[in-house]
Design a protein around this motif. Structure first.
Motif, PDB file in Angstrom:
ATOM      1  N   LEU A 153      -4.553 -11.479  -3.841  1.00  0.00           N
ATOM      2  CA  LEU A 153      -3.863 -10.187  -3.745  1.00  0.00           C
ATOM      3  C   LEU A 153      -4.758  -9.051  -4.221  1.00  0.00           C
ATOM      4  N   GLU A 154      -5.503  -9.282  -5.298  1.00  0.00           N
ATOM      5  CA  GLU A 154      -6.416  -8.245  -5.788  1.00  0.00           C
ATOM      6  C   GLU A 154      -7.499  -7.940  -4.754  1.00  0.00           C
ATOM      7  N   ALA A 155      -8.057  -8.956  -4.134  1.00  0.00           N
ATOM      8  CA  ALA A 155      -9.076  -8.748  -3.093  1.00  0.00           C
ATOM      9  C   ALA A 155      -8.479  -8.029  -1.887  1.00  0.00           C
ATOM     10  N   HIS A 156      -7.289  -8.436  -1.506  1.00  0.00           N
ATOM     11  CA  HIS A 156      -6.586  -7.827  -0.373  1.00  0.00           C
ATOM     12  C   HIS A 156      -6.368  -6.333  -0.639  1.00  0.00           C
ATOM     13  N   HIS A 157      -5.869  -6.000  -1.822  1.00  0.00           N
ATOM     14  CA  HIS A 157      -5.626  -4.596  -2.157  1.00  0.00           C
ATOM     15  C   HIS A 157      -6.924  -3.809  -2.239  1.00  0.00           C
ATOM     16  N   SER A 158      -7.962  -4.417  -2.747  1.00  0.00           N
ATOM     17  CA  SER A 158      -9.255  -3.751  -2.835  1.00  0.00           C
ATOM     18  C   SER A 158      -9.777  -3.382  -1.443  1.00  0.00           C
ATOM     19  N   ILE A 159      -9.678  -4.316  -0.518  1.00  0.00           N
ATOM     20  CA  ILE A 159     -10.120  -4.056   0.864  1.00  0.00           C
ATOM     21  C   ILE A 159      -9.280  -2.937   1.474  1.00  0.00           C
ATOM     22  N   GLU A 160      -7.961  -3.004   1.279  1.00  0.00           N
ATOM     23  CA  GLU A 160      -7.083  -1.961   1.825  1.00  0.00           C
ATOM     24  C   GLU A 160      -7.463  -0.589   1.264  1.00  0.00           C
ATOM     25  N   GLU A 161      -7.619  -0.520  -0.046  1.00  0.00           N
ATOM     26  CA  GLU A 161      -7.865   0.767  -0.705  1.00  0.00           C
ATOM     27  C   GLU A 161      -9.238   1.339  -0.372  1.00  0.00           C
ATOM     28  N   GLN A 162     -10.216   0.480  -0.144  1.00  0.00           N
ATOM     29  CA  GLN A 162     -11.567   0.960   0.140  1.00  0.00           C
ATOM     30  C   GLN A 162     -11.838   1.194   1.621  1.00  0.00           C
ATOM     31  N   HIS A 163     -11.218   0.394   2.492  1.00  0.00           N
ATOM     32  CA  HIS A 163     -11.606   0.441   3.904  1.00  0.00           C
ATOM     33  C   HIS A 163     -10.481   0.818   4.870  1.00  0.00           C
ATOM     34  N   GLN A 208       2.658   1.465  -5.424  1.00  0.00           N
ATOM     35  CA  GLN A 208       3.090   0.068  -5.463  1.00  0.00           C
ATOM     36  C   GLN A 208       1.914  -0.835  -5.841  1.00  0.00           C
ATOM     37  N   HIS A 209       0.738  -0.577  -5.271  1.00  0.00           N
ATOM     38  CA  HIS A 209      -0.448  -1.364  -5.617  1.00  0.00           C
ATOM     39  C   HIS A 209      -0.676  -1.353  -7.124  1.00  0.00           C
ATOM     40  N   LYS A 210      -0.565  -0.178  -7.726  1.00  0.00           N
ATOM     41  CA  LYS A 210      -0.811  -0.054  -9.170  1.00  0.00           C
ATOM     42  C   LYS A 210       0.197  -0.872  -9.967  1.00  0.00           C
ATOM     43  N   GLU A 211       1.456  -0.807  -9.582  1.00  0.00           N
ATOM     44  CA  GLU A 211       2.483  -1.567 -10.299  1.00  0.00           C
ATOM     45  C   GLU A 211       2.289  -3.069 -10.110  1.00  0.00           C
ATOM     46  N   ILE A 212       1.956  -3.478  -8.898  1.00  0.00           N
ATOM     47  CA  ILE A 212       1.695  -4.892  -8.617  1.00  0.00           C
ATOM     48  C   ILE A 212       0.487  -5.360  -9.439  1.00  0.00           C
ATOM     49  N   HIS A 213      -0.549  -4.534  -9.485  1.00  0.00           N
ATOM     50  CA  HIS A 213      -1.767  -4.912 -10.205  1.00  0.00           C
ATOM     51  C   HIS A 213      -1.487  -5.149 -11.694  1.00  0.00           C
ATOM     52  N   LYS A 214      -0.618  -4.338 -12.289  1.00  0.00           N
ATOM     53  CA  LYS A 214      -0.261  -4.543 -13.706  1.00  0.00           C
ATOM     54  C   LYS A 214       0.325  -5.941 -13.905  1.00  0.00           C
TER      55      LYS A 214
END
Length: 181
Positions: free
Chosen positions: A79-89, A110-116
Motif C-alpha cells: 500500500l505504501e508503494a502504491h500510494h507513493s507511485i500515485e502521489e509521484q506519477h 485519505q492517503h495521509k490518514e491511511i499512512h498513519k
C-alpha cells in the motif's frame, strides 16, 4: 454563460450534453479505473484475510504465524508503494484538470490518514516478527480499526473518480491514451 459544477471547472451544460460512449471509447476512458481496481482488489482481499482472522481470533488454518505476519507486512509495504507511485506519477497528472487529485483535497488526505494506520500496523508486525512482542489478534484488530473505514472508502472513491463517465468530463480520448497507466 454556462455554470460550472461546484469547484470542478466542469461546465454543467457540457456535462449534460455528453454523448453515449462507444464501447471502444468507454474502454479507453475506463482503463485507469480498471487498472486501479485490479490493485485495489488485491488490497481488499489481503485486508479481509487479516481482519477476518483478527475478528474470529484465529489465523487461517493454512497459514503459519510467520506467513500471517509476512502477509500483514506485505499489505503495509504494498500500500505504501502504491500510494507513493500515485502521489509521484499519477495524481500530479490528474490534478492538472481534476480537483479531487489536488493535494489539499480528499484523496490525498485519505492517503495521509491511511499512512498513519499503516505505520502503526507495520511497527506492530515488525515487533511481532522480531520476537519483541507476541502477536495478539485483538490488538492487531484495534490497529486495523484505526484506518479501515478510510481505507475502504478510499479504494472505492479513487476508482469512482477514475471511471469513464467522470474521466470524459476532463480529458479527451487522445489525452487518455497518453495517461501514465
Amino acid at each position: 454563460m454556462a455554470q460550472t459544477a461546484a469547484g470542478s471547472g466542469v461546465d454543467t451544460e457540457t456535462e449534460l450534453k455528453l454523448p453515449k460512449l462507444s464501447s471502444t471509447d468507454f474502454k479507453t476512458y475506463n482503463n485507469m479505473a480498471e487498472h486501479m481496481e485490479y490493485f485495489h482488489n488485491h488490497f481488499r482481499q489481503t485486508w479481509k484475510l487479516l481482519y477476518s482472522a483478527c475478528s474470529s481470533g484465529k489465523r487461517p488454518s493454512n497459514m503459519s504465524l510467520r506467513q500471517f505476519i509476512a502477509t500483514g507486512l506485505q499489505l503495509c509495504q504494498h500500500l505504501e508503494a502504491h500510494h507513493s507511485i500515485e502521489e509521484q506519477h499519477i495524481f500530479p497528472v490528474l490534478a492538472r484538470k481534476m480537483p479531487a487529485f489536488r493535494k489539499e483535497l480528499e484523496l490525498l488526505s485519505q492517503h495521509k490518514e491511511i499512512h498513519k494506520g499503516l505505520e502503526k500496523l507495520e511497527k506492530y508486525m515488525e515487533e511481532c516478527q522480531g520476537g519483541e512482542r507476541e502477536l495478539r489478534l485483538e490488538e492487531m484488530k484495534s490497529i486495523l480499526d484505526t484506518f479501515g473505514d478510510v481505507l475502504w472508502a478510499h479504494l472505492d472513491d479513487e476508482v469512482k473518480e477514475l471511471g469513464a463517465e467522470n474521466m470524459r468530463k476532463y480529458w479527451s480520448i487522445a489525452e487518455m491514451r497518453r495517461m501514465p497507466m
